[in-house]
Design an enzyme around this catalytic site. Structure first.
Site, PDB file in Angstrom:
ATOM      1  N   SER A  95       1.091 -47.131 -43.450  1.00 23.28           N
ATOM      2  CA  SER A  95       0.052 -46.391 -44.165  1.00 23.28           C
ATOM      3  C   SER A  95      -1.313 -46.805 -43.633  1.00 23.28           C
ATOM      4  O   SER A  95      -1.594 -47.995 -43.489  1.00 23.28           O
ATOM      5  CB  SER A  95       0.126 -46.673 -45.666  1.00 23.28           C
ATOM      6  OG  SER A  95      -1.025 -46.163 -46.318  1.00 23.28           O
TER       7      SER A  95
ATOM      8  N   ASN B  96       4.667 -41.662 -40.133  1.00 22.75           N
ATOM      9  CA  ASN B  96       3.775 -41.567 -41.285  1.00 22.75           C
ATOM     10  C   ASN B  96       2.633 -40.596 -40.955  1.00 22.75           C
ATOM     11  O   ASN B  96       2.696 -39.856 -39.989  1.00 22.75           O
ATOM     12  CB  ASN B  96       3.237 -42.963 -41.626  1.00 22.75           C
ATOM     13  CG  ASN B  96       2.972 -43.145 -43.114  1.00 22.75           C
ATOM     14  OD1 ASN B  96       2.431 -42.252 -43.762  1.00 22.75           O
ATOM     15  ND2 ASN B  96       3.342 -44.293 -43.653  1.00 22.75           N
TER      16      ASN B  96
END
Length: 444
Positions: A253, A330
């Site tokens: 992230s 991601n």
């Protein structure tokens, strides 16, 4: 009652002006005709209502993509409010479902020693706290991943932190691992297991923790903003090992300071090795469905913004640590020139970009990772910009055993999953192949 009294009562009843007629003097035939009309109208109304209800609750209905989803975006200018509203509908069974959901055999995926009826998964980020697993699964997914979950509850970054780019079918988020924490999420997931086990009628052939035949449940684990970069993940494994079919380690992230640094080969190898050791130490504790042993595969989720040498290092870390797979990828911190959004302030908001524009980055990273892992048993999962059957097939041929999506689901509605499966099935039938047969086909 005497016969004479009964006779008088009967006579009085048949002389009553209102018994068979709504108005005084109405003929008996007219009254019967009126009653029949009311019966027909009532029955027709019930049937129309039932058909309307079926149409609205059927995820395949076009109304969801062209009316419901745009309406939600209209009434929730703050994208985060729209996210919460969607979860509320899914949580309480008010979201449309894929009726008569039976997947074509060509979609079957054999992975981790288990079977998934189809290769379309829901990515982490939609249901962060495990509140809406059933609603999501009933959209037709073969795999549902919840989280990211952190050990302690934390609010994440200040609002606003979620932004729509509708012209690109994309979003930018900087949530920052907002999570209700291990305890709350554990309770949410365990609660549905208890309901399942306590149900009088249940499918005894179910052996996955998704609680649906041939579907899998993944739990995505993260660290607190100020947490320990190793201990937080180990606590997650210990807490959720018995509840998950798959454990996912999120080190990619862009919204948690320093998190992506964990993707460096030395640090990643050490972290993943310790996680695998923790997982292995808990195998004999079984799972909540009563299995005496349980060994959920460990996957690591990586960023698309990595160079080839960095991706090669991650592949090496995965092999050295003996994890089971890699999710590619991601969100991206890049803002490609191909974006249709013209609002500079909007498209340059800090955070990770997801949706259609991510596909080229994710696909390129997947091809590179596959190049360095194709001679191993590592399972690769494609994620990023998938919104059609053709997208899913591209990822499979690049090496993905199955795929995940989230942003397209939010834009197009729950009917997207059925459409993607239909498109994949048609293409596979045309090629005369199964999903399993096309995995890595372009790299061979």
């Amino acid at each position: 009652m005497s016969y004479k009294m009964f006779g008088r009562c009967r006579t009085a009843c048949f002389r009553s002006p209102n018994l068979f007629a709504a108005n005084k003097g109405m003929p008996l035939q007219a009254s019967v005709a009126g009653g029949a009309s009311r019966y027909i109208i009532g029955t027709a109304s019930v049937l129309v209502g039932a058909m309307a209800g079926f149409y609205i609750m059927n995820s395949r209905s076009a109304i969801h993509e062209y009316v419901s989803c745009p309406l939600v975006r209209l009434v929730t200018p703050d994208a985060e409010d729209g996210h919460k509203l969607g979860i509320w509908f899914l949580k309480y069974g008010l979201a449309p479902k894929l009726m008569f959901d039976k997947d074509d055999p060509v979609l079957k995926v054999e992975v981790f020693g288990k079977t998934m009826s189809n290769p379309i998964g829901c990515a982490a980020g939609l249901d962060k706290d495990g509140e809406a697993i059933d609603g999501i699964a009933q959209s037709g997914f073969g795999y549902v991943e919840i989280g990211t979950v952190t050990p302690l509850a934390q609010p994440g970054n200040p609002k606003p932190r979620f932004f729509r780019l509708p012209m690109d079918e994309a979003v930018i988020n900087r949530y920052g691992f907002n999570s209700s924490g291990h305890k709350k999420v554990y309770d949410n997931v365990l609660s549905r297991v208890r309901q399942f086990l306590g149900a009088y009628f249940r499918d005894d052939t179910v052996n996955s923790l998704a609680l649906y035949k041939d579907k899998l449940l993944g739990i995505n684990l993260g660290k607190n903003k100020n947490g320990d970069e190793v201990e937080d993940y180990l606590r997650g494994v210990e807490k959720f090992q018995s509840l998950a079919d798959v454990l996912v380690i999120n080190v990619s992230s862009p919204n948690t300071p320093g998190l992506r640094d964990l993707q460096q080969e030395g640090r990643l190898t050490e972290l993943l090795s310790m996680i695998v050791a923790k997982r292995n130490s808990l195998i004999n504790e079984g799972n909540v469905l009563g299995a005496s042993t349980h060994k959920p595969p460990v996957l690591v989720k990586i960023a698309p913004d990595l160079t080839e040498p960095e991706l090669q290092s991650i592949a090496e870390a995965a092999k050295k640590s003996s994890i089971d797979g890699i999710i590619v990828s991601n969100t991206t911190i890049q803002r490609p020139d191909s974006l249709y959004t013209v609002d500079e302030e909007l498209k340059n908001q800090a955070g990770g970009l997801s949706g259609k524009p991510v596909k080229p980055f994710a696909l390129k990273a997947l091809r590179t990772i596959h190049q360095y892992t194709k001679d191993t048993n590592l399972v690769l999962v494609g994620c990023g910009g998938i919104s059609s059957g053709q997208d899913a097939i591209e990822f499979a041929k690049a090496g993905a055993h199955f795929v995940q999506l989230y942003t397209a689901y939010a834009y197009r509605g729950p009917g997207l999953i059925a459409r993607i499966k239909d498109e994949v099935t048609e293409e596979l039938r045309n090629e005369g192949k199964t999903w399993m047969e096309i995995i890595g086909q372009d790299a061979k």
